[in-house]
Each structure stands twice: as C-alpha cells, then as structure tokens.
Design an enzyme around this catalytic site. Sequence first.
Site, PDB file in Angstrom:
ATOM      1  N   LYS A  81      -2.869  -3.412  -4.208  1.00 17.72           N
ATOM      2  CA  LYS A  81      -1.425  -3.654  -4.111  1.00 17.72           C
ATOM      3  C   LYS A  81      -0.970  -3.888  -2.671  1.00 17.72           C
ATOM      4  O   LYS A  81       0.127  -4.372  -2.437  1.00 17.72           O
ATOM      5  CB  LYS A  81      -0.632  -2.535  -4.792  1.00 17.72           C
ATOM      6  CG  LYS A  81      -0.682  -1.191  -4.127  1.00 17.72           C
ATOM      7  CD  LYS A  81       0.248  -0.239  -4.887  1.00 17.72           C
ATOM      8  CE  LYS A  81       0.416   1.024  -4.298  1.00 17.72           C
ATOM      9  NZ  LYS A  81       0.266   2.080  -3.814  1.00 17.72           N
ATOM     10  N   ASP A  82      -1.830  -3.549  -1.689  1.00 24.05           N
ATOM     11  CA  ASP A  82      -1.491  -3.799  -0.282  1.00 24.05           C
ATOM     12  C   ASP A  82      -1.852  -5.210   0.184  1.00 24.05           C
ATOM     13  O   ASP A  82      -1.438  -5.636   1.250  1.00 24.05           O
ATOM     14  CB  ASP A  82      -2.230  -2.810   0.638  1.00 24.05           C
ATOM     15  CG  ASP A  82      -1.760  -1.375   0.450  1.00 24.05           C
ATOM     16  OD1 ASP A  82      -0.692  -1.170  -0.163  1.00 24.05           O
ATOM     17  OD2 ASP A  82      -2.471  -0.457   0.914  1.00 24.05           O
ATOM     18  N   ARG A 129      10.826  -1.062  -5.198  1.00 25.29           N
ATOM     19  CA  ARG A 129      10.515  -1.268  -6.626  1.00 25.29           C
ATOM     20  C   ARG A 129      10.740   0.020  -7.423  1.00 25.29           C
ATOM     21  O   ARG A 129      11.349   0.011  -8.490  1.00 25.29           O
ATOM     22  CB  ARG A 129       9.045  -1.701  -6.761  1.00 25.29           C
ATOM     23  CG  ARG A 129       8.504  -1.644  -8.187  1.00 25.29           C
ATOM     24  CD  ARG A 129       6.987  -1.810  -8.218  1.00 25.29           C
ATOM     25  NE  ARG A 129       6.275  -0.712  -7.570  1.00 25.29           N
ATOM     26  CZ  ARG A 129       6.003   0.468  -8.134  1.00 25.29           C
ATOM     27  NH1 ARG A 129       6.400   0.712  -9.366  1.00 25.29           N
ATOM     28  NH2 ARG A 129       5.355   1.398  -7.478  1.00 25.29           N
ATOM     29  N   ARG A 130      10.248   1.118  -6.864  1.00 24.00           N
ATOM     30  CA  ARG A 130      10.441   2.402  -7.561  1.00 24.00           C
ATOM     31  C   ARG A 130      11.915   2.795  -7.564  1.00 24.00           C
ATOM     32  O   ARG A 130      12.428   3.265  -8.573  1.00 24.00           O
ATOM     33  CB  ARG A 130       9.611   3.503  -6.884  1.00 24.00           C
ATOM     34  CG  ARG A 130       8.131   3.379  -7.158  1.00 24.00           C
ATOM     35  CD  ARG A 130       7.315   4.474  -6.473  1.00 24.00           C
ATOM     36  NE  ARG A 130       5.901   4.354  -6.805  1.00 24.00           N
ATOM     37  CZ  ARG A 130       4.908   4.520  -5.933  1.00 24.00           C
ATOM     38  NH1 ARG A 130       5.179   4.816  -4.670  1.00 24.00           N
ATOM     39  NH2 ARG A 130       3.655   4.397  -6.311  1.00 24.00           N
ATOM     40  N   ARG A 151       8.031   8.094   4.134  1.00 21.59           N
ATOM     41  CA  ARG A 151       6.722   7.524   4.424  1.00 21.59           C
ATOM     42  C   ARG A 151       5.738   8.652   4.614  1.00 21.59           C
ATOM     43  O   ARG A 151       6.105   9.809   4.556  1.00 21.59           O
ATOM     44  CB  ARG A 151       6.778   6.676   5.703  1.00 21.59           C
ATOM     45  CG  ARG A 151       7.289   5.268   5.466  1.00 21.59           C
ATOM     46  CD  ARG A 151       6.783   4.332   6.545  1.00 21.59           C
ATOM     47  NE  ARG A 151       5.326   4.257   6.568  1.00 21.59           N
ATOM     48  CZ  ARG A 151       4.620   3.782   7.589  1.00 21.59           C
ATOM     49  NH1 ARG A 151       5.233   3.345   8.665  1.00 21.59           N
ATOM     50  NH2 ARG A 151       3.314   3.746   7.545  1.00 21.59           N
ATOM     51  N   ARG A 157       4.058  13.653   1.797  1.00 19.25           N
ATOM     52  CA  ARG A 157       5.066  13.398   0.757  1.00 19.25           C
ATOM     53  C   ARG A 157       5.262  14.597  -0.157  1.00 19.25           C
ATOM     54  O   ARG A 157       6.390  14.984  -0.462  1.00 19.25           O
ATOM     55  CB  ARG A 157       4.687  12.154  -0.038  1.00 19.25           C
ATOM     56  CG  ARG A 157       4.749  10.896   0.825  1.00 19.25           C
ATOM     57  CD  ARG A 157       4.335   9.661   0.046  1.00 19.25           C
ATOM     58  NE  ARG A 157       4.160   8.526   0.955  1.00 19.25           N
ATOM     59  CZ  ARG A 157       4.507   7.281   0.656  1.00 19.25           C
ATOM     60  NH1 ARG A 157       5.034   6.997  -0.494  1.00 19.25           N
ATOM     61  NH2 ARG A 157       4.317   6.322   1.534  1.00 19.25           N
ATOM     62  N   CYS A 244       5.125  -7.788  -0.150  1.00 20.72           N
ATOM     63  CA  CYS A 244       4.651  -6.541  -0.784  1.00 20.72           C
ATOM     64  C   CYS A 244       5.742  -5.483  -0.840  1.00 20.72           C
ATOM     65  O   CYS A 244       5.630  -4.513  -1.566  1.00 20.72           O
ATOM     66  CB  CYS A 244       3.469  -5.946  -0.029  1.00 20.72           C
ATOM     67  SG  CYS A 244       2.363  -7.092   0.731  1.00 20.72           S
TER      68      CYS A 244
END
Length: 319
Positions: A81-82, A129-130, A151, A157, A244
């Site tokens: 996904k990166d 997106r989230r 981040r 996190r 992205c």
Amino acid sequence: MTEQALRLGTRRSRLAMAQSGQVADAVSQVTGRPVELVEITTYGDTSREHLAQIGGTGVFVTALRDALLRGEVDFAVHSLKDLPTGQPDELALAAVPVRADVRDVLIARDGLTFAELPDGARIGTGSPRRMAQLNAYARDLGLTIETVPIRGNIDTRIGFVRDGELDGVVLAAAGLHRVGRTAEVTDFLPVDIILPAPGQGALAIECAADNADLVAALAELDDPYTRAAVTAERSLLAALEAGCSAPVGAFADLLADGQTVKELRLRGVVGTTDGSTLVQLSTTGPVPETHDQAMALGRELAAEMLAKGAAGLMGERVH
C-alpha cells in the site's frame, strides 16, 4: 564455498523488520542462498511531519528503491500500500505473496468495540481514507467521533490509548499480526464498513529488472490471485489520479462457487474526511488472467466513480 548471501533492503521499523524477516526465510528456501537484512533509514521514518505533507507513504519506498538502483541491495520488501502506482522500468515487482488480513482494526480503551464508543470519542488515525469512512460509520450508528491525526509506529499509536490521550486508534490488522499484537484488538472492522487502502495486507518484493535469475526465483513466492486483486485496486487508485495519501479505499475479492473461483469483485470508496459525502461503487467481472485485464477493471470502476463526483471529494488532485 558457500553461496554469496542475497541482500534484502528493509526499513528499520519493527514491523518492516518482521515482514522482511519472513520474506527472507521464504527467499532462502526457494533460492538455497542465505539472505541478510540491510537496514535502510527512509525520510518517512525520520520526519515527524504529517505524511500528506512529505509526499504520502511513497517516502518510505524511495530510499529502498534508490539502494536497489545503486546495487547496494539485491531486493527489497515494501508494504504494497506504500508503493506509488507508477512502476519504474528499471525495477521489477517480482512477487506479491499471499495477502494477510486486509481489515482495519480498532484498539480502544476498556475493550470497547466501535459501536460501544462514547459520544465524542477521540479516535487516532493518520489516514484520510480511514477518517472519511470512520466518520460515516459513526454517523450511521448515531455517534459523533473526533478523528485525530497521528503518526508513529505501532507502539507509539497504541501508546496514545494506553496513556488516555485517545479513546482508540485504528490500524491495519496485517501489521499487528506480523508483530504478534493481534490480542490487543478490540474490534475488527469488516470490509463492508471500512474498505482498506489499495494493496493493504499485501507485500511487494522488488528487484532490478535486469537480474533475470533473481526475478525468476522471487516469482516463486508470487500469488496470482493476490496479484490480480491488488493490481485492480491500484489501477483504480491511479485512474482516480490520487496519491497514496488520498481518501481512497479499494478492495478486490474473489467470489467463489464452492471450490471454483468464478469472479473478481472490486469495490471502491472516496469520501470527504468528515464522512458527510462518500462515493462508493463496486463492479464484478471474470477473474483477470492478465495484468492488462486487472488494470482495466480498476480503470472502469474509477471512471464510474468520477462520473458520480469522486474527483471533487479528493481535495487537491495530484498530477
């Protein structure tokens, strides 16, 4: 004389090291050669700026690709996904192994599921997106949440929740699984509610395109179904002209009739980060047998989404 070790370029994060270690073992098995990990620090790892400001998740890939092009490493492992959607000619995407869990998950205080969150709950995520989909989901449940940009690595996190700074954080299931921390998940968010990032849960193994022997050896780790699915997802992302860090979710899954895989269904979503407007569509077609067929599926769905107003929801379009 022992065969020379293959050098595998990896980011230094615990997650990157874990997934690279798993790939190293698999590559050793197919090539019969030892594999050594070469740690490479990327700008994305050292910068504290928000990802969207430093060029999206592609910043994690650039340093690894540079090391490949300079011949400092023989191959590299990325979170798919990166990867930017354009593939440089000098590099081959030699393998996309079987994908892990694609879902996003919630780690919340007091073991809460998403539906049990208190009104006004503060939920951390660095992903537009989230944010878009979480806010829309909360609205469907009659909840108000505040999405807080964060981040950092997995420990950082989860630390925000442990320290009481946030009520919960949303992360990718695959990453937690790779570092053995799935037990901390309080809610697995189904793809019907939160579509993952294009390529989420999958790894990309890249090497120099002109190293035919290595390309062929790495290809043994490729899973054709995973590759078809992620190719369709990434084609959708590229056709939306979204980087992205754009609020685009996409997921292609195989629809089987008993043991026979019949069709590939591709779902896509684009939304405003507050979740007030989402364009969500899906398309189903025969399982792509070629790269071009998988690309076409993504482009077709993107065209339908753009016709429904997706472009206006993505903020600045990246050219």
